[in-house]
Design a protein around this motif. Structure first.
Motif, PDB file in Angstrom:
ATOM      1  N   VAL A 282      12.766 -23.147 -41.520  1.00  0.00           N
ATOM      2  CA  VAL A 282      13.909 -22.631 -40.782  1.00  0.00           C
ATOM      3  C   VAL A 282      15.154 -22.843 -41.635  1.00  0.00           C
ATOM      4  CG1 VAL A 282      15.213 -22.731 -38.633  1.00  0.00           C
ATOM      5  CG2 VAL A 282      12.767 -23.266 -38.616  1.00  0.00           C
ATOM      6  N   TRP A 283      15.951 -21.769 -41.787  1.00  0.00           N
ATOM      7  CA  TRP A 283      17.144 -21.780 -42.623  1.00  0.00           C
ATOM      8  C   TRP A 283      18.365 -21.334 -41.801  1.00  0.00           C
ATOM      9  CZ3 TRP A 283      16.974 -22.625 -48.058  1.00  0.00           C
ATOM     10  CH2 TRP A 283      15.714 -22.574 -48.662  1.00  0.00           C
ATOM     11  N   ALA A 284      19.532 -21.811 -42.224  1.00  0.00           N
ATOM     12  CA  ALA A 284      20.802 -21.245 -41.771  1.00  0.00           C
ATOM     13  C   ALA A 284      21.601 -20.849 -43.004  1.00  0.00           C
ATOM     14  CB  ALA A 284      21.580 -22.253 -40.933  1.00  0.00           C
TER      15      ALA A 284
ATOM     16  N   ILE B 217      21.142 -26.100 -33.957  1.00  0.00           N
ATOM     17  CA  ILE B 217      21.591 -24.975 -34.770  1.00  0.00           C
ATOM     18  C   ILE B 217      22.752 -25.344 -35.688  1.00  0.00           C
ATOM     19  CG2 ILE B 217      20.755 -23.267 -33.133  1.00  0.00           C
ATOM     20  CD1 ILE B 217      23.628 -22.848 -32.189  1.00  0.00           C
ATOM     21  N   LYS B 218      23.397 -26.500 -35.459  1.00  0.00           N
ATOM     22  CA  LYS B 218      24.504 -26.917 -36.330  1.00  0.00           C
ATOM     23  C   LYS B 218      24.030 -27.714 -37.541  1.00  0.00           C
ATOM     24  CE  LYS B 218      27.914 -27.030 -32.602  1.00  0.00           C
ATOM     25  NZ  LYS B 218      28.942 -27.860 -31.903  1.00  0.00           N
ATOM     26  N   SER B 219      22.974 -28.495 -37.360  1.00  0.00           N
ATOM     27  CA  SER B 219      22.523 -29.377 -38.444  1.00  0.00           C
ATOM     28  C   SER B 219      21.157 -29.020 -39.011  1.00  0.00           C
ATOM     29  CB  SER B 219      22.472 -30.822 -37.936  1.00  0.00           C
ATOM     30  OG  SER B 219      21.444 -30.972 -36.959  1.00  0.00           O
ATOM     31  N   GLY B 220      20.368 -28.248 -38.245  1.00  0.00           N
ATOM     32  CA  GLY B 220      19.006 -27.947 -38.662  1.00  0.00           C
ATOM     33  C   GLY B 220      18.000 -29.017 -38.286  1.00  0.00           C
ATOM     34  N   LYS B 221      18.448 -30.066 -37.596  1.00  0.00           N
ATOM     35  CA  LYS B 221      17.542 -31.145 -37.230  1.00  0.00           C
ATOM     36  C   LYS B 221      16.538 -30.674 -36.185  1.00  0.00           C
ATOM     37  CE  LYS B 221      17.447 -35.892 -35.440  1.00  0.00           C
ATOM     38  NZ  LYS B 221      18.241 -37.029 -34.906  1.00  0.00           N
ATOM     39  N   ASP B 222      15.285 -31.062 -36.394  1.00  0.00           N
ATOM     40  CA  ASP B 222      14.220 -30.790 -35.418  1.00  0.00           C
ATOM     41  C   ASP B 222      14.341 -31.859 -34.326  1.00  0.00           C
ATOM     42  OD1 ASP B 222      11.930 -30.124 -34.048  1.00  0.00           O
ATOM     43  OD2 ASP B 222      10.567 -30.368 -35.741  1.00  0.00           O
TER      44      ASP B 222
ATOM     45  N   GLN C 115      25.249 -22.276 -26.348  1.00  0.00           N
ATOM     46  CA  GLN C 115      25.908 -23.268 -25.509  1.00  0.00           C
ATOM     47  C   GLN C 115      25.215 -24.630 -25.600  1.00  0.00           C
ATOM     48  OE1 GLN C 115      25.289 -20.003 -24.323  1.00  0.00           O
ATOM     49  NE2 GLN C 115      27.408 -19.613 -24.949  1.00  0.00           N
ATOM     50  N   ALA C 116      23.902 -24.612 -25.633  1.00  0.00           N
ATOM     51  CA  ALA C 116      23.154 -25.864 -25.767  1.00  0.00           C
ATOM     52  C   ALA C 116      23.038 -26.300 -27.222  1.00  0.00           C
ATOM     53  CB  ALA C 116      21.764 -25.707 -25.153  1.00  0.00           C
ATOM     54  N   GLY C 117      23.390 -25.405 -28.152  1.00  0.00           N
ATOM     55  CA  GLY C 117      23.278 -25.732 -29.567  1.00  0.00           C
ATOM     56  C   GLY C 117      21.857 -25.826 -30.058  1.00  0.00           C
ATOM     57  N   ARG C 118      20.967 -25.049 -29.438  1.00  0.00           N
ATOM     58  CA  ARG C 118      19.548 -25.135 -29.791  1.00  0.00           C
ATOM     59  C   ARG C 118      18.961 -23.768 -30.114  1.00  0.00           C
ATOM     60  NH1 ARG C 118      15.939 -29.122 -25.966  1.00  0.00           N
ATOM     61  NH2 ARG C 118      16.686 -31.121 -26.762  1.00  0.00           N
ATOM     62  N   MET C 119      17.965 -23.800 -30.965  1.00  0.00           N
ATOM     63  CA  MET C 119      17.119 -22.643 -31.216  1.00  0.00           C
ATOM     64  C   MET C 119      15.686 -23.043 -30.900  1.00  0.00           C
ATOM     65  SD  MET C 119      16.656 -20.260 -34.623  1.00  0.00           S
ATOM     66  CE  MET C 119      16.615 -21.655 -35.718  1.00  0.00           C
TER      67      MET C 119
ATOM     68  N   THR D 259      14.431 -26.532 -42.927  1.00  0.00           N
ATOM     69  CA  THR D 259      13.774 -27.493 -42.042  1.00  0.00           C
ATOM     70  C   THR D 259      12.331 -27.041 -41.885  1.00  0.00           C
ATOM     71  OG1 THR D 259      15.813 -27.980 -40.837  1.00  0.00           O
ATOM     72  CG2 THR D 259      13.731 -28.465 -39.725  1.00  0.00           C
ATOM     73  N   ASN D 260      11.404 -27.877 -42.336  1.00  0.00           N
ATOM     74  CA  ASN D 260       9.990 -27.500 -42.269  1.00  0.00           C
ATOM     75  C   ASN D 260       9.352 -28.051 -40.996  1.00  0.00           C
ATOM     76  OD1 ASN D 260       6.887 -28.278 -43.132  1.00  0.00           O
ATOM     77  ND2 ASN D 260       7.572 -26.292 -43.871  1.00  0.00           N
ATOM     78  N   LEU D 261       8.597 -27.190 -40.303  1.00  0.00           N
ATOM     79  CA  LEU D 261       7.995 -27.565 -39.019  1.00  0.00           C
ATOM     80  C   LEU D 261       6.512 -27.882 -39.127  1.00  0.00           C
ATOM     81  CD1 LEU D 261       9.744 -24.973 -36.669  1.00  0.00           C
ATOM     82  CD2 LEU D 261      10.553 -27.200 -37.473  1.00  0.00           C
ATOM     83  N   GLY D 262       6.006 -28.009 -40.334  1.00  0.00           N
ATOM     84  CA  GLY D 262       4.591 -28.342 -40.507  1.00  0.00           C
ATOM     85  C   GLY D 262       3.898 -27.366 -41.423  1.00  0.00           C
ATOM     86  N   LYS D 263       2.734 -27.752 -41.893  1.00  0.00           N
ATOM     87  CA  LYS D 263       1.979 -26.897 -42.805  1.00  0.00           C
ATOM     88  C   LYS D 263       1.537 -25.621 -42.095  1.00  0.00           C
ATOM     89  CE  LYS D 263       0.103 -30.663 -45.647  1.00  0.00           C
ATOM     90  NZ  LYS D 263      -1.137 -31.316 -46.108  1.00  0.00           N
ATOM     91  N   PRO D 264       1.764 -24.452 -42.712  1.00  0.00           N
ATOM     92  CA  PRO D 264       1.272 -23.202 -42.126  1.00  0.00           C
ATOM     93  C   PRO D 264      -0.224 -23.045 -42.341  1.00  0.00           C
ATOM     94  CG  PRO D 264       2.282 -22.765 -44.232  1.00  0.00           C
ATOM     95  CD  PRO D 264       2.467 -24.243 -43.971  1.00  0.00           C
TER      96      PRO D 264
END
Length: 596
Positions: A82-84, A166-171, A138-142, A97-102
């Motif tokens: 995931v990129w911004a 969505i501001k920091s990329g943190k999972d 509004q919640a700042g989430r994706m 931000t990597n969410l795991g091995k594809p």
């Protein structure tokens, strides 16, 4: 203008009516240029997948974790990254931000390479984030669904729902997706189970605020890796967005298998009441002799389905209930001619109604959709009028040949009339239509495979009238059973201001994008003012304003199922080249200082 889910809104209109910069006059004056590309696959030290499947999303003027305001573009890749990016500088703001091995699928034992155990044509090497996420500024989430495996094998694959800051990329949270449908179980039939290694999550996510008090809820549609000879089902799941807890699950086939919700990448749509609509695919069950069984009354193959969601309350579980459905045909009513050399025959038992998604037409109280037959169905929003079954009298107008014209006097409600490849070509609808309120009245736009872009008017009674078509054909010359997927659309305008509507479309220049990596093109058409010269067949012609080949040396590999996106004077085009191309207008040069 924020773009928080695919096709701009929960109704899936495909229309941005807040675009004041891009006008037909400016675009038609050849003022567009490619400003730069958002390159995610060719950065030093990062090994990302170039074959993008999820539509980029956009939030304007957001203060990010670096303390600066950005117009942020969010890109999710098949490598589970995931990129911004900053839409004005092309620089990454954060990521990946990597969410795991594809998943790295193994070979297909039944077909030669490049076929693999997920994709017969081997177009994708990795399988990670396939669907378009949903954003809540509004919640700042994706909210993102990824497919991941600890050893990259399909056998150990799981689907996960993640919440990304969505501001920091943190999972900031995740949950593994599991489901069963015990409440739908039928006597003598097993309880339907969700099997991650056999489910494909292509349909875009839907985010709604529902209930009292209203809670953000994520709806996730699932199809299957294989449609036949496999004990899997289509699913629609609901999750509490704040808690990442599943609140309801609905299985499309409690008495059988198949009927996935894939919709050519389009997501479920919703009306203003929070009711959700999907279109299902073909039935898939086989009996002990290997013959196709008939669906049970509880199964809903090849159907428009309206579902009512009841959130959990007072200790009661949440529910997703089908309250209305329309089934124009069933697979067993159609012949199977797979492998025939007759150019006018096809495997009509694989003619998914759900090859594209439904649209809710805001202001008209109508639901529309078309599938592989290229036939448009117009249904009422009202649940009682929508009905349950195959009553064509409930349609607001007779079924209409939407992606092509087969000739006069052919009744599209008679399934035998659909079991012919007109002109020896497939005319599937894979891109969901776009709906625009219009400066001159409501309009629909669609582009089927091996065909032209088409424009229609639609009135409050559901009557659809053909207006014009383009001279350009998607996958020109492909013909036959190839030519996927047609054109992928969106519309931009400055509200209902006259002379501001533009239809934007990406399409394969030639070839079949389902089987091969093929060159693509971006085109822009005037939405209301027609060309002064008719088409060669005498039909009115849509005016082509511009295309991406006007830029010398410009080209890209077509991104199957992923539409262009317009926001704040920018056109973002996903590609299969590891980048998203960004087009905008040249700044006009003033020559007033040269005047005498």
């Amino acid at each position: 203008m924020d773009v928080v889910m695919r096709s701009y809104d929960a109704a899936r209109s495909g229309a941005n009516e807040n675009e004041a910069t891009l006008t037909p006059r400016k675009v038609g004056s050849n003022l567009l240029f490619k400003k730069f590309s958002l390159d995610f696959a060719h950065r030093p030290g990062i090994n990302d997948d170039p074959f993008l499947e999820a539509q980029p999303l956009y939030v304007a003027g957001l203060t990010m974790s670096d303390g600066n305001r950005h117009d942020a573009v969010y890109i999710c890749t098949m490598a589970n990254n995931v990129w911004a990016f900053d839409a004005n500088t092309a620089r990454p703001i954060w990521g990946p931000t990597n969410l795991g091995k594809p998943i790295k699928p193994g070979p297909d034992p039944n077909n030669p390479p490049p076929a693999n155990e997920i994709d017969r044509w081997g177009i994708n090497g990795l399988w990670g984030i396939l669907s378009t996420p949903a954003l809540d500024p509004q919640a700042g989430r994706m909210y993102v669904v990824c497919w991941t495996s600890p050893d990259e094998s399909l056998a150990n694959a799981v689907h996960e729902l993640h919440a990304i800051d969505i501001k920091s990329g943190k999972d900031v949270g995740k949950v593994q997706i599991e489901a069963s449908a015990a409440g739908q179980a039928l006597p003598g039939k097993p309880v339907p189970k969700f099997i991650s290694s056999k489910q494909k999550q292509r349909a875009s996510l839907l985010l709604l605020k529902v209930g009292a008090p209203a809670k953000s809820t994520v709806f996730i549609g699932f199809g299957m890796t294989h449609e036949e000879k496999d004990p899997t089902h289509g699913w629609l799941l609901a999750y509490d967005a704040e808690k990442l807890q599943q609140t309801a699950a609905w299985c499309t086939t409690p008495g059988g298998t198949g009927c996935g919700i894939w919709q050519g990448g389009q997501g479920p749509c919703a009306d203003e009441n929070g009711d959700v609509y999907v279109m299902t695919g073909n039935y898939g069950v086989l009996d002990q002799n290997g013959d196709t069984e008939l669906p049970t009354p509880a199964d809903l193959p090849e159907s428009f389905v309206k579902l009512h969601y009841t959130p959990p309350a007072g200790g009661s579980a949440g529910k997703l209930e089908p309250v209305a459905w329309f089934t124009p045909f069933r697979d067993h009513d159609r012949p199977s001619n797979d492998g025939s050399n007759d150019p006018h025959l096809d495997d009509f038992q694989d003619y998914d109604l759900g090859s594209a998604g439904p649209l809710f037409l805001t202001g008209l109280n109508l639901v529309i959709g078309a599938g592989k037959d290229g036939v448009l169905y117009v249904l009422p929003q009202d649940t009682a009028a929508f009905g349950k079954g195959s009553d064509f009298s409930r349609l607001k107008q007779p079924p209409t040949f939407f992606t092509y014209f087969p000739g006069f006097g052919i009744d599209a409600s008679v399934v035998a009339n659909l079991n012919i490849l007109r002109d020896g070509k497939t005319h599937h609808q894979h891109c969901s239509p776009a709906f625009w309120a219009g400066s001159t009245g409501p309009m629909l736009f669609n582009w089927g495979e091996n065909e032209c872009l088409r424009a229609w008017t639609i009135d409050g009674g559901g009557k659809v009238t053909f207006v014009a078509k383009s001279a350009e054909v998607a996958s020109a010359g492909a013909g036959g059973r190839g030519g996927m997927p047609g054109g992928i659309l969106c519309v931009s305008s400055n509200g209902k201001t006259p002379n501001t509507g533009i239809i934007w479309a990406t399409a394969p220049i030639n070839g079949d994008a389902n089987k091969f990596h093929v060159p693509g093109i971006l085109r822009a058409y005037d939405a209301t003012n027609l060309d002064s010269v008719a088409n060669l067949d005498g039909t009115p012609k849509l005016k082509l304003l511009w295309d991406s080949t006007h830029i010398p040396g410009n080209g890209f590999t077509f991104c199957k199922f992923c539409p262009p996106m317009v926001a704040d004077g920018k056109i973002l085009v996903p590609t299969y080249d590891g980048r998203v191309d960004v087009y905008t207008l040249h700044t006009p040069v003033s020559y007033t200082h040269l005047r005498a």
